[in-house]
Design a protein around this motif. Structure first.
Motif, PDB file in Angstrom:
ATOM      1  N   ASN A 120     -40.577  -5.953  11.395  1.00  0.00           N
ATOM      2  CA  ASN A 120     -40.963  -5.278  12.632  1.00  0.00           C
ATOM      3  C   ASN A 120     -40.245  -3.926  12.736  1.00  0.00           C
ATOM      4  O   ASN A 120     -39.024  -3.846  12.667  1.00  0.00           O
ATOM      5  CB  ASN A 120     -40.572  -6.180  13.815  1.00  0.00           C
ATOM      6  N   ASN A 121     -41.045  -2.864  12.864  1.00  0.00           N
ATOM      7  CA  ASN A 121     -40.468  -1.509  12.824  1.00  0.00           C
ATOM      8  C   ASN A 121     -39.868  -1.052  14.152  1.00  0.00           C
ATOM      9  O   ASN A 121     -39.185  -0.026  14.195  1.00  0.00           O
ATOM     10  CB  ASN A 121     -41.534  -0.509  12.377  1.00  0.00           C
ATOM     11  N   GLN A 122     -40.125  -1.782  15.227  1.00  0.00           N
ATOM     12  CA  GLN A 122     -39.643  -1.384  16.552  1.00  0.00           C
ATOM     13  C   GLN A 122     -38.112  -1.292  16.587  1.00  0.00           C
ATOM     14  O   GLN A 122     -37.548  -0.386  17.186  1.00  0.00           O
ATOM     15  CB  GLN A 122     -40.128  -2.394  17.596  1.00  0.00           C
ATOM     16  N   VAL A 232     -49.010  -1.164  17.801  1.00  0.00           N
ATOM     17  CA  VAL A 232     -48.440   0.091  17.294  1.00  0.00           C
ATOM     18  C   VAL A 232     -47.044   0.366  17.861  1.00  0.00           C
ATOM     19  O   VAL A 232     -46.291   1.148  17.286  1.00  0.00           O
ATOM     20  CB  VAL A 232     -49.380   1.295  17.560  1.00  0.00           C
ATOM     21  N   LYS A 233     -46.692  -0.301  18.967  1.00  0.00           N
ATOM     22  CA  LYS A 233     -45.329  -0.147  19.494  1.00  0.00           C
ATOM     23  C   LYS A 233     -44.312  -0.852  18.584  1.00  0.00           C
ATOM     24  O   LYS A 233     -43.135  -0.511  18.566  1.00  0.00           O
ATOM     25  CB  LYS A 233     -45.238  -0.720  20.911  1.00  0.00           C
ATOM     26  N   GLN A 234     -44.788  -1.858  17.846  1.00  0.00           N
ATOM     27  CA  GLN A 234     -43.890  -2.616  16.963  1.00  0.00           C
ATOM     28  C   GLN A 234     -44.043  -2.205  15.496  1.00  0.00           C
ATOM     29  O   GLN A 234     -43.052  -2.066  14.783  1.00  0.00           O
ATOM     30  CB  GLN A 234     -44.165  -4.118  17.103  1.00  0.00           C
ATOM     31  N   GLN A 235     -45.273  -2.013  15.034  1.00  0.00           N
ATOM     32  CA  GLN A 235     -45.499  -1.639  13.648  1.00  0.00           C
ATOM     33  C   GLN A 235     -45.461  -0.129  13.443  1.00  0.00           C
ATOM     34  O   GLN A 235     -45.073   0.354  12.392  1.00  0.00           O
ATOM     35  CB  GLN A 235     -46.864  -2.181  13.170  1.00  0.00           C
ATOM     36  N   GLY A 236     -45.836   0.609  14.510  1.00  0.00           N
ATOM     37  CA  GLY A 236     -45.998   2.059  14.368  1.00  0.00           C
ATOM     38  C   GLY A 236     -47.455   2.394  14.113  1.00  0.00           C
ATOM     39  O   GLY A 236     -48.208   1.583  13.568  1.00  0.00           O
ATOM     40  N   ASN A 306     -58.332  -2.505  19.680  1.00  0.00           N
ATOM     41  CA  ASN A 306     -58.292  -1.144  19.141  1.00  0.00           C
ATOM     42  C   ASN A 306     -56.888  -0.853  18.608  1.00  0.00           C
ATOM     43  O   ASN A 306     -55.932  -0.796  19.377  1.00  0.00           O
ATOM     44  CB  ASN A 306     -58.647  -0.134  20.235  1.00  0.00           C
ATOM     45  N   VAL A 307     -56.776  -0.692  17.302  1.00  0.00           N
ATOM     46  CA  VAL A 307     -55.471  -0.449  16.666  1.00  0.00           C
ATOM     47  C   VAL A 307     -55.435   0.995  16.166  1.00  0.00           C
ATOM     48  O   VAL A 307     -56.224   1.383  15.304  1.00  0.00           O
ATOM     49  CB  VAL A 307     -55.235  -1.416  15.480  1.00  0.00           C
ATOM     50  N   TYR A 308     -54.499   1.785  16.688  1.00  0.00           N
ATOM     51  CA  TYR A 308     -54.399   3.199  16.276  1.00  0.00           C
ATOM     52  C   TYR A 308     -53.687   3.303  14.922  1.00  0.00           C
ATOM     53  O   TYR A 308     -52.560   3.755  14.812  1.00  0.00           O
ATOM     54  CB  TYR A 308     -53.688   4.025  17.352  1.00  0.00           C
ATOM     55  N   SER A 309     -54.432   2.872  13.901  1.00  0.00           N
ATOM     56  CA  SER A 309     -53.861   2.813  12.556  1.00  0.00           C
ATOM     57  C   SER A 309     -54.328   3.972  11.674  1.00  0.00           C
ATOM     58  O   SER A 309     -53.909   4.081  10.527  1.00  0.00           O
ATOM     59  CB  SER A 309     -54.250   1.493  11.895  1.00  0.00           C
ATOM     60  N   ASN A 310     -55.204   4.833  12.202  1.00  0.00           N
ATOM     61  CA  ASN A 310     -55.749   5.939  11.407  1.00  0.00           C
ATOM     62  C   ASN A 310     -55.180   7.266  11.885  1.00  0.00           C
ATOM     63  O   ASN A 310     -55.057   7.504  13.082  1.00  0.00           O
ATOM     64  CB  ASN A 310     -57.279   5.976  11.520  1.00  0.00           C
TER      65      ASN A 310
END
Length: 458
Positions: A120-122, A232-236, A306-310
């Motif tokens: 976990n990147n958070q 995205v708050k945890q993974q980025g 919706n995952v802001y992965s792009n």
């Protein structure tokens, strides 16, 4: 006489035993390895991939500190699979502590000297900082920072590592993919490449594009991702996650061994982000979770996640226009996988990596040139010998656009093997007691760019 003989025999036995004991102690000393791993909160499968191989200088006992749950179990299951592999089995012995106070416990006990972080990147940047503050070396999966505040803390961590004489390093596996390695080497040969062009924002001189998939197979089994991976708050966001590799490759290949100053050498031109949409059934397939957890509800609209992965960014690096972009899809079509496109534009040729249907979804490197003269062909053949000396079996294959680089299968070792290559390189640095002069400033430059691009895109 008999008494004397007994005394002599007893003394001889004592000397013999002492000799045996000292030999045992010597043998024990000989087998004691200088490095010992501490694995902290292993939530990403990359943590296990670091242990897919054994290392000459690393103790087989690994100390694991984590919260109890599916993440640490998945990690331990993978390590056990490597231990029982039919070919080249590993022999790791995992000593596991689970509890909410795992980080404090690890720092209090300090049972090893190299902390491995992949999860976990958070909180990762905080774990990095606390580890180097405690005079522990750190090998961290990317990304080491996922936002501007994380970048500031990471800079402090590098200062602390320097002060405490420990090494902080991130796992840049893509440098070891053979087409990336060869692209960098060819760009350093002016007889083949000429000079790196400046390009424009509309037509950058260096471009790296990457397509990834949420559902994939790792070590022959479907990958189960933790639910937090989609937050995205945890993974980025994608802008600060996979693009880390792409930004690293731009720096590493365009300006090899050059220390960069992010305040002087980088100008961010533009950045944008978009979301990948996942249905509840897709989410269940890849996480085994029946529902979206509460922390993802903020990203769910009309039952779609919706995952802001792009993300993509345009920037200048020492005056050279560059562009990197990453796109996440759910699953690759049968027989395909993650893909990579890369171009470096030189005054004599373009060096291009393609990985599409024509290449059977395997990365292929091309030298594409407009100069068809005999003199240039001879110059290319002569200069290419330096590459062949380093990588025996690599050949030039003439095509209409220039040359395709023919690479023997032995160099295509696969993504999973690159983790051992990074770890071995890191261990070389630990033995030397330092990283190359350019590595730390360039890690700082890389994370400044990714976190600044996210800020701009938002």
């Amino acid at each position: 006489m008999r008494k004397e003989l007994l005394t002599v025999a007893l003394l001889a036995a004592m000397v013999f035993n002492q000799g045996c004991n000292s030999k045992k102690e010597e043998a024990k000393e000989e087998t004691k390895k200088p490095l010992s791993l501490i694995v902290v909160e292993p939530g990403h499968f990359h943590a296990a991939l670091v242990q897919k191989s054994m290392y000459d200088d690393v103790d087989s006992v690994v100390h694991v500190y984590a919260t109890e749950g599916p993440d640490v179990k998945a990690y331990l299951d993978k390590v056990e699979k490597y231990n029982s592999a039919p070919e080249n089995p590993t022999h790791w012995k995992e000593e596991v502590y689970t509890g909410a106070d795992f980080m404090d416990k690890m720092l209090a006990e300090k049972k090893g000297n190299v902390v491995v972080l992949a999860g976990n990147n958070q909180k990762k940047t905080d774990y990095i900082k606390r580890s180097v503050d405690a005079k522990l070396n750190v090998l961290a999966d990317k990304p080491m920072a996922i936002d501007a505040a994380g970048f500031d803390k990471l800079k402090e961590a590098f200062e602390s590592a320097k002060k405490n004489n420990v090494l902080l390093y991130d796992i840049m596996t893509e440098r070891y993919e053979i087409t990336n390695t060869l692209q960098r080497e060819l760009a350093a040969l002016p007889e083949i490449f000429g000079e790196l062009q400046k390009g424009t924002p509309e037509s950058p001189a260096v471009m790296k594009e990457s397509v990834h998939h949420y559902f994939k197979y790792i070590s022959g089994e479907p990958l189960v991702r933790p639910t937090w991976f989609f937050d995205v708050k945890q993974q980025g966001e994608g802008m600060v996650d996979v693009t880390t590799h792409l930004v690293d490759l731009v720096q590493w290949s365009a300006f090899p061994d050059v220390a960069l100053d992010y305040q002087k050498d980088i100008e961010l031109i533009s950045a944008k982000r978009t979301a990948t949409q996942l249905t509840p059934s897709q989410f269940k397939l890849v996480t085994k979770s029946e529902t979206f957890p509460d922390f993802l509800k903020k990203d769910v609209k009309d039952t779609i996640l919706n995952v802001y992965s792009n993300g993509e960014m345009n920037y200048k690096l020492k005056g050279v226009n560059a562009k990197v972009s990453v796109l996440w899809k759910f699953q690759a079509p049968e027989g395909t996988g993650d893909t990579h496109y890369s171009i470096m534009k030189g005054s004599k040729s373009n060096l291009v990596v393609r990985q599409g249907a024509e290449q059977k979804y395997k990365p292929v490197l091309y030298i594409e040139t407009k100069d068809k003269s005999k003199a240039y062909e001879d110059a290319v053949a002569a200069a290419f010998k330096t590459v062949q000396d380093k990588h025996p079996g690599v050949e030039l294959k003439k095509i209409a656009a220039g040359w395709e680089i023919s690479i023997p299968a032995k160099y295509d070792t696969g993504h999973e093997s690159h983790f051992a290559q990074v770890a071995n390189k890191y261990m070389e640095y630990l033995k030397a007691g330092k990283l190359p002069e350019w590595e730390v400033p360039n890690m700082i430059a890389k994370y400044w760019l990714t976190t600044e691009a996210l800020k701009r895109a938002k």
